[in-house]
Write a protein that holds these residues in place. Structure first.
Motif, PDB file in Angstrom:
ATOM      1  N   GLY A 296     -21.841  -5.172 -13.985  1.00 54.26           N
ATOM      2  CA  GLY A 296     -23.205  -6.180 -14.369  1.00 54.26           C
ATOM      3  C   GLY A 296     -22.831  -7.530 -13.631  1.00 54.26           C
ATOM      4  N   LEU A 300     -25.350  -9.589 -11.564  1.00 54.25           N
ATOM      5  CA  LEU A 300     -25.893 -10.897 -11.760  1.00 54.25           C
ATOM      6  C   LEU A 300     -25.352 -12.185 -10.884  1.00 54.25           C
ATOM      7  N   LEU A 303     -27.194 -11.628  -7.615  1.00 56.61           N
ATOM      8  CA  LEU A 303     -28.779 -11.985  -7.939  1.00 56.61           C
ATOM      9  C   LEU A 303     -28.905 -13.528  -7.924  1.00 56.61           C
ATOM     10  N   GLY A 304     -28.072 -14.179  -8.839  1.00 58.82           N
ATOM     11  CA  GLY A 304     -28.250 -15.607  -9.197  1.00 58.82           C
ATOM     12  C   GLY A 304     -28.046 -16.482  -8.064  1.00 58.82           C
ATOM     13  N   THR A 844     -21.978 -13.135 -19.793  1.00 58.26           N
ATOM     14  CA  THR A 844     -22.325 -13.118 -18.227  1.00 58.26           C
ATOM     15  C   THR A 844     -23.786 -13.759 -17.943  1.00 58.26           C
ATOM     16  N   VAL A 845     -24.758 -13.019 -18.958  1.00 60.48           N
ATOM     17  CA  VAL A 845     -26.045 -13.238 -18.894  1.00 60.48           C
ATOM     18  C   VAL A 845     -26.144 -14.826 -19.140  1.00 60.48           C
ATOM     19  N   LEU A 848     -25.110 -17.174 -16.266  1.00 55.11           N
ATOM     20  CA  LEU A 848     -26.058 -17.223 -15.187  1.00 55.11           C
ATOM     21  C   LEU A 848     -27.445 -18.097 -15.672  1.00 55.11           C
TER      22      LEU A 848
END
Length: 864
Positions: A296, A300, A303-304, A844-845, A848
């Motif tokens: 994950g 992320l 993607l970021g 992590t979310v 980001l």
């Protein structure tokens, strides 16, 4: 002890690279290059530069100082970038001419074919590492030359200028490795692992072993850009901003693999259930997997970073996308061609010269700067400038610029600038230099943000030890440590300043306002006083003679002719207006030539420190007997700064009546007053009102007497007037305002360049030629309190000044909010992670999300 002259160290290194190839160089043909030189301050510097270049084997050079040109002959084995680097050591920018660049590209291809043939013939003979490296450098130089076109991007290479580097990415050292393919692989193998990990019902026998195998390409290949950035940073003594994340990814995978091998987690039928708080985690003997965290976090991060890279299309990329191809064909109407069947000549754009007439059809991009001399069209705005609006109509006399598109109609454009001289090219060089210098300044904030990485690693180790000692649960200890590494957001801290400043520089450039670097934005935010030079900023560039008031017994026509003779060689708008009026008076020819000569010649003309013109003129004067005879007399054209400089009477009333007064004097007596008038720019009053609404004080510098200057200022609503200031004293006037505690932004044109330099922020309003003139100086010069130009406004409207200040304030507000948010987030996130309140995936979310939030805030700057 061996000593060497400064600036020749790298030349010696270059010589070492050529030592083992001198024999080959003697057999190779020489190549001739022509370089345009910028920054060559004095002729004595030429000898040192030539000696440094002659130190390279086979190089012969001739530098012509008046033309700032270097003709160089060198073996084909010597790369032009090596020659340009020698010039750069002496502070000189060497840019290869387009003809030389094309020739070098052709020769490079030929040499490349020869080298490949030689390699096939001598496979058993391995070349030295020096030769291989030099060959690779030449291949890269050829590639850069092939893509160069009109614009120069790489420092020290073919046709490149050291200041015109592509913007460095100071945030991610392996940005080129972040690709969509890596994201697709991460999604393909990582998403099933995440879904199965959080759904116990879907966990089939041996699922954990399948998951660890599927996670391997994600952790190794997809996350490779972050691993390489960390390793590269360690090698250079730096810390990659994604260092904590890459450590977390590797640690999560290795921990999970260890759990499968040494605990019950590797048993058939073992299942995992998601646990969001540290106190809920299983003991070490029961096992715990964090493959979902490793996959994950990789997904992320990729993607970021891809979203960030996509959203940061710079103005340089936009200019490059719209730049005219130098090899494209254009229709040129050659003057003098009378054949009706062939009225045009088709030429490559690079062969078009100044003065040619280019035909631009509907749908075509205008390839040059110039003015319309025929036809009419509707144009769309270009990438820079801010002077055109969608649907603007151009007619004969309208200026047009390279990069704008002809939407409808057909026009003939008289070429004024082409290639490197266009507004688009000048803007690109300016923004590239500003971005380059801003990136260097941003490295400080990036290094500060990078300090969070060792801090996070230390906190993670301390957190792991404390949780282990207190709870005895290794899984919970590792989960909290992993959350610490996942939550830290140095990228958000680094972006807090850099991105907003970059968008501010580019947004202003799109609207014709060129900022030197990010430091200027902060200086503009602190400005509390805006000072204008009247001529060239608040008024139009053209002036006209309004009235001529002659003293008793004097001839007004003679006054005009004497004044015109004194100022005929000056290009100042006041001088041009007087010369124009004098020529009109001469053309009318209504006066007796014995009293008012048709031509008056001035000699020994000088301009004094206060801006007065003095010289000798031949005038018909009566002797004691009343006979007219031509005699040389000393004449003066001067501007009164105070009313006391003139006696009361007709002339003093003319000076105070309005307009710009100039007094004509000869033989020690004032003979009359020439009053000139200029047109206030239509948007000037509204711009002054906007500055007042921003809480700024406004001032005007003027050479006129106070009543004249105050009357003009009242028409605009200016707060203060500094009147009667001679041109040579204007810098002192600005300094005096600064010593009283004011932070001054001085706005003026080229005529007050010395005055602009002494202000806190110097703002120059001028055309493209001005931007080319001050480009190098304004970027590099900053000595004591006097410095180069900070801002160049390419537009002709005063409204650009309040827009510039308003943008600077908005950028600084966003920067301050970003910094506050970034630090607050990092502190709160680290504390929550150490307390066991954040799951590594949730951390992590949030990490980001903090970067995305700051980027969204910074993107608001783009709205000018």
């Amino acid at each position: 002890m061996v000593t060497s002259r400064p600036g020749t160290g790298s030349v010696a290194s270059s010589q070492l690279l050529l030592d083992d190839r001198d024999a080959d160089a003697a057999e190779l043909p020489n190549v001739s290059y022509t370089f345009d030189l910028e920054g060559l301050e004095a002729a004595p510097d030429i000898e040192e530069i030539e000696d440094a270049l002659h130190a390279i084997s086979g190089v012969r050079v001739r530098i012509v100082f008046p033309k700032h040109t270097a003709w160089i002959s060198a073996p084909s084995i010597v790369a032009p970038g090596q020659i340009a680097a020698v010039f750069a050591q002496f502070g000189v920018t060497a840019t290869m001419t387009e003809t030389s660049a094309d020739r070098y590209l052709h020769d490079s291809r030929s040499r490349g074919r020869r080298r490949r043939s030689q390699r096939r013939r001598s496979k058993l003979t391995r070349p030295s590492w020096r030769l291989r490296r030099q060959q690779e450098e030449e291949d890269r130089a050829a590639e850069r030359a092939r893509a160069a076109g009109f614009f120069d991007d790489e420092p020290g290479e073919v046709g490149r200028s050291p200041h015109e580097e592509e913007p460095e990415d100071v945030l991610f050292t392996s940005r080129d490795l972040v690709t969509r393919a890596r994201l697709y692989v991460a999604l393909l193998f990582g998403l099933p692992i995440i879904v199965i990990s959080y759904n116990p019902d879907w966990q089939f026998p041996w699922w954990q072993w399948a998951a660890v195998v599927m996670a391997a390409p994600v952790v190794v290949w997809s996350a490779w850009p972050f691993h390489r950035a960390l390793v590269g940073g360690v090698r250079r003594g730096l810390t990659a901003l994604d260092g904590a994340s890459t450590v977390a990814i590797v640690a999560a995978y290795l921990w999970s693999l260890s759990m499968l091998i040494f605990t019950e987690a590797g048993a058939v039928g073992w299942t995992s259930r998601p646990k969001w708080f540290a106190i809920q985690h299983s003991t070490i003997y029961e096992g715990e997997l964090f493959l979902d965290v490793a996959c994950g976090m990789t997904i992320l991060l990729l993607l970021g970073r891809l979203m960030t890279m996509r959203s940061r299309a710079s103005i340089l990329d936009l200019i490059d996308a719209r730049r005219p191809d130098p090899h494209s064909l254009v229709k040129v109407a050659r003057r003098g061609r009378t054949s009706p069947n062939d009225p045009y000549e088709t030429l490559p754009l690079q062969e078009v010269n100044v003065g040619d007439d280019v035909i631009v059809e509907a749908g075509e991009v205008i390839p040059v700067d110039g003015s319309v001399i025929g036809g009419a069209a509707v144009i769309a705005p270009g990438a820079v400038g801010g002077t055109e609006k969608p649907g603007d109509e151009v007619n004969p006399g309208s200026p047009v610029f390279a990069g704008t598109r002809n939407v409808e109609g057909r026009i003939k454009v008289r070429v004024a600038r082409t290639g490197h001289g266009t507004r688009m090219a000048a803007t690109r060089r300016w923004v590239a230099a500003a971005t380059h210098h801003q990136n260097r300044a941003t490295m400080l904030s990036t290094r500060t943000a990078a300090l969070l990485i060792p801090t996070a690693l230390t906190l993670a180790l301390v957190d792991f030890a404390l949780w282990w000692m207190i709870t005895g649960n290794l899984n919970a200890s590792f989960a909290t440590a992993l959350a610490v590494l996942a939550s830290v957001a140095p990228v958000a801290l680094a972006l807090s300043t850099a991105l907003a400043v970059r968008h501010g520089i580019e947004a202003s450039a799109r609207h014709g306002i060129m900022l030197r670097d990010g430091r200027v934005i902060r200086q503009l935010d602190s400005v509390d006083t805006v000072m204008f030079n009247r001529l060239g900023t608040l008024t139009e560039d053209q002036m006209v003679v309004q009235d001529v008031t002659a003293a008793e017994g004097e001839n007004p026509e003679l006054l005009l002719r004497v004044a015109g003779a004194l100022v005929i060689d000056s290009d100042h708008p006041v001088s041009q207006a007087i010369v124009h009026a004098a020529r009109e008076s001469r053309d009318r020819g209504t006066e007796d030539q014995s009293v008012v000569p048709h031509f008056i010649q001035a000699s020994r003309v000088e301009i004094t420190e206060d801006g007065s013109f003095t010289g000798l003129v031949e005038l018909p004067l009566a002797d004691e007997a009343g006979t007219l005879a031509t005699r040389p007399v000393e004449a003066v054209l001067w501007r009164p700064r105070t009313m006391s400089e003139l006696p009361t009477g007709r002339l003093s009333r003319a000076v105070a009546a309005g307009g710009t007064p100039l007094v004509v004097r000869w033989r020690g007596r004032d003979r009359g007053v020439i009053t000139l008038t200029d047109t206030i720019r239509t948007d000037a009053p509204a711009a002054i009102d906007d500055l007042e609404e921003l809480g700024l004080e406004t001032m005007m510098l003027s050479r006129d007497a106070y009543p004249v200057a105050r009357r003009f200022a009242d028409r605009l609503g200016l707060d203060y007037v500094l009147a009667g200031v001679a041109p040579g004293r204007k810098p002192h006037a600005v300094r005096s305002v600064r010593t009283r505690g004011a932070t001054v932004a001085m706005v003026g044109d080229e005529s007050v360049l010395d005055t602009i330099r002494v202000a806190d922020v110097g703002v120059l309003m001028g055309p493209t030629e001005t931007l080319n003139l001050v480009h190098g100086e304004s970027i590099t010069a900053r000595h004591n309190s006097d410095h180069g130009v900070d801002v160049v406004i390419l537009r002709h409207d005063v409204s650009a000044v309040p827009q510039m200040l308003n943008l600077a304030r908005r950028v600084c507000r966003i920067i301050d909010r970003n910094i506050l948010f970034a630090w607050s987030y990092n502190i709160v996130a680290l504390l929550a992670s150490m307390a066991g309140l954040l799951h590594p995936m949730a951390a992590t979310v949030l990490m980001l999300g903090s970067s995305v939030f700051i980027e969204a805030q910074s993107n608001r700057v783009r709205r000018f």
